[in-house]
Design a protein around this motif. Structure first.
Motif, short mmCIF file in Angstrom:
data_model
loop_
_atom_site.label_atom_id
_atom_site.label_comp_id
_atom_site.label_asym_id
_atom_site.label_seq_id
_atom_site.Cartn_x
_atom_site.Cartn_y
_atom_site.Cartn_z
N GLU A 367 -52.18 35.71 -17.02
CA GLU A 367 -53.29 34.95 -17.60
C GLU A 367 -53.22 33.48 -17.18
N ASN A 368 -52.02 32.93 -17.16
CA ASN A 368 -51.87 31.54 -16.71
C ASN A 368 -52.32 31.38 -15.26
N LEU A 369 -52.04 32.37 -14.44
CA LEU A 369 -52.47 32.34 -13.05
C LEU A 369 -53.99 32.40 -12.96
N ARG A 370 -54.58 33.24 -13.79
CA ARG A 370 -56.05 33.34 -13.79
C ARG A 370 -56.68 32.00 -14.16
N GLN A 371 -56.16 31.37 -15.17
CA GLN A 371 -56.69 30.06 -15.59
C GLN A 371 -56.49 29.02 -14.49
N ALA A 372 -55.35 29.07 -13.82
CA ALA A 372 -55.09 28.12 -12.74
C ALA A 372 -56.06 28.33 -11.57
N GLU A 373 -56.38 29.60 -11.28
CA GLU A 373 -57.33 29.90 -10.20
C GLU A 373 -58.74 29.43 -10.57
N LEU A 374 -59.12 29.62 -11.83
CA LEU A 374 -60.43 29.13 -12.29
C LEU A 374 -60.49 27.61 -12.22
N LEU A 375 -59.42 26.96 -12.62
CA LEU A 375 -59.36 25.50 -12.58
C LEU A 375 -59.45 24.99 -11.15
N TYR A 376 -58.79 25.69 -10.24
CA TYR A 376 -58.83 25.27 -8.84
C TYR A 376 -60.23 25.41 -8.26
N THR A 377 -60.90 26.53 -8.55
CA THR A 377 -62.26 26.72 -8.05
C THR A 377 -63.20 25.66 -8.62
N SER A 378 -63.04 25.33 -9.90
CA SER A 378 -63.87 24.29 -10.51
C SER A 378 -63.59 22.94 -9.87
N ALA A 379 -62.33 22.67 -9.54
CA ALA A 379 -61.97 21.40 -8.91
C ALA A 379 -62.59 21.29 -7.52
N VAL A 380 -62.61 22.41 -6.78
CA VAL A 380 -63.26 22.42 -5.46
C VAL A 380 -64.75 22.13 -5.60
N PHE A 381 -65.38 22.78 -6.58
CA PHE A 381 -66.80 22.56 -6.85
C PHE A 381 -67.06 21.10 -7.21
N ASP A 382 -66.28 20.56 -8.13
CA ASP A 382 -66.48 19.18 -8.59
C ASP A 382 -66.33 18.19 -7.45
N TYR A 383 -65.36 18.43 -6.57
CA TYR A 383 -65.15 17.51 -5.45
C TYR A 383 -66.34 17.53 -4.49
N ASN A 384 -66.80 18.72 -4.15
CA ASN A 384 -67.92 18.82 -3.21
C ASN A 384 -69.19 18.19 -3.78
N VAL A 385 -69.45 18.40 -5.06
CA VAL A 385 -70.64 17.81 -5.70
C VAL A 385 -70.49 16.29 -5.77
N ALA A 386 -69.29 15.81 -6.13
CA ALA A 386 -69.07 14.37 -6.23
C ALA A 386 -69.27 13.69 -4.89
N ARG A 387 -68.81 14.33 -3.84
CA ARG A 387 -68.97 13.74 -2.50
C ARG A 387 -70.45 13.70 -2.10
N ALA A 388 -71.19 14.75 -2.43
CA ALA A 388 -72.62 14.77 -2.12
C ALA A 388 -73.36 13.69 -2.91
N GLN A 389 -72.99 13.50 -4.16
CA GLN A 389 -73.65 12.48 -4.98
C GLN A 389 -73.33 11.07 -4.49
N LEU A 390 -72.11 10.85 -4.02
CA LEU A 390 -71.76 9.54 -3.47
C LEU A 390 -72.60 9.23 -2.24
#
Length: 399
Positions: A367-390
């Motif tokens: 379960e901890n691994l699942r949460q870490a994978e979800l967090l990583y995918t969200s972090a990738v999403f947030d970075y790409n959106v933040a870069r586009a907004q900049l």
């Protein structure tokens, strides 16, 4: 004939000497002049768009730009400002003709008044400014739509990654159920280990269903923005940026934003109009008159408006720049956390096979691994959106 000529110009002047408030009112209540049926037909779904199934990010953006009805309206508003500018120039030419005519100038003294100067000199400048502002706002609408498409596109990629993670998680849960059943069969563990593993499989199956639902919704949202049928087949060919890139210098980005953002250009144009109006007022009125005082106050307001707009854009760029740097650090951190969770899960499984760890510990690590994978995918999403907004705040695409 001479009397008719005089009457004609007198009638025309009545139309020319409309207060500037009238221009603003006309702008405020102006509607799109194009035929709505033509607009509806022009944005209807084309067979090519519906038949196409694979899209890159740029193809999605171009499809949305072609089909978006709000952009069609913005184009009509821009074309309307062109007509209004031409009309103002035509009216200014009429006032100039009256001033140059040796006979008419004696019958139309208002042509030489402050109001006449506003029609001749100020109105064309105002309408020219409105045209430029509309053109810049149109470019901004296109840029904002690009950001909306990028977010929706990245959201589909995020949903796809989450679905893959859910499928892997289900496979892990089934493997642990198999291990628990084997251990129970040989009397190594109690029945509760099997029950916990079965519960983990059920939970993983539910997570997979949720991930499938989220992916379908993300695709429907992207199709909607592109002007396609909600359930039209959609495969994405552009991938996430998983590694943070070097961020450009913030000072250069601020400089670019102040030169390109429509919010700043608009208030600068209005300041120039206010400056011209103030000069015209001083040409016809003394400094202690109400007319000049009001014109001067409007100019002071316009100057403050420019400063406020520049500060707001500068703050937005600097904030977006900091957000990108923060998102990059969170992405690196999330990647490390995922790697650590993967290793902990691997070791815990080995310990379980050696009868050193319990099934509960294995499932917790999973379960901890699942949460870490979800967090990583969200972090990738947030970075790409933040870069586009900049890039958007810096004026990329508005050159």
């Amino acid at each position: 004939m001479k009397n008719k000529k005089i009457i004609y110009f007198l009638a025309a002047v009545l139309c020319f000497l409309i207060p500037l408030a009238g221009f603003a009112e006309s702008k405020a209540r102006g509607d799109v002049s194009a035929n709505t049926a033509e607009i509806a037909n022009s944005v209807s779904e084309s067979p090519e768009v519906e038949e196409k199934t694979s899209f890159s990010l740029e193809e999605c953006i171009n499809t949305a730009l072609q089909n978006n009805i709000n952009l069609k309206i913005s184009w009509q508003e821009y074309e309307k400002t062109i007509v209004e500018r031409e009309e103002a120039e035509f009216q200014a030419k009429k006032i100039e003709d009256i001033r140059d005519d040796k006979i008419l100038r004696n019958y139309v003294p208002t042509a030489f008044s402050f109001e006449g100067a506003q029609v001749k000199d100020l109105a064309p400048k105002l309408k020219e400014a409105n045209e430029l502002i509309a053109k810049k706002n149109l470019a901004l609408d296109e840029q904002n739509l690009r950001i909306e498409v990028e977010k929706a596109y990245f959201n589909v990629l995020k949903a796809q990654d989450n679905l893959k993670n859910a499928e892997v998680q289900l496979q892990r849960a089934k493997e642990q159920l198999k291990n628990a059943q084997e251990s129970y069969k040989h009397g190594v563990v109690a029945k509760d280990s099997v029950l916990m593993a079965e519960s983990a499989v059920a939970s993983a199956e539910a997570n997979k269903v949720s991930a499938e639902k989220n992916l379908q919704l993300a695709k429907m949202n992207l199709n909607k923005i592109m002007g396609r049928s909600l359930t039209a087949p959609l495969e994405l060919t552009t991938t996430f940026t998983y590694t943070p890139a070097e961020v450009p210098d913030v000072e250069e980005m601020v400089k670019s934003a102040l030169a390109l953002r429509p919010e700043v250009i608009s208030v600068r144009e209005m300041k120039e109009v206010a400056e011209l109006n103030c000069k015209l007022a001083l040409k016809y009125y003394a400094e202690n008159t109400f007319t000049y005082k009001k014109a001067k106050i409007e100019l002071e307001k316009a100057i403050l408006g420019v400063k406020e707009a520049e500060d707001q854009i500068t703050l937005a760029v600097r904030s977006a720049h900091l957000t990108v740097k923060e998102a990059a650090e969170k992405l690196k951190s999330a990647e490390k956390a995922k790697e650590a969770a993967q290793e902990i899960y691997r070791i815990t499984v080995l310990k379980y096979k050696s009868q050193v760890a319990t099934m509960a510990e294995v499932l917790q690590a999973m379960e901890n691994l699942r949460q870490a994978e979800l967090l990583y995918t969200s972090a990738v999403f947030d970075y790409n959106v933040a870069r586009a907004q900049l890039d958007n705040w810096a004026g990329k695409g508005l050159e």
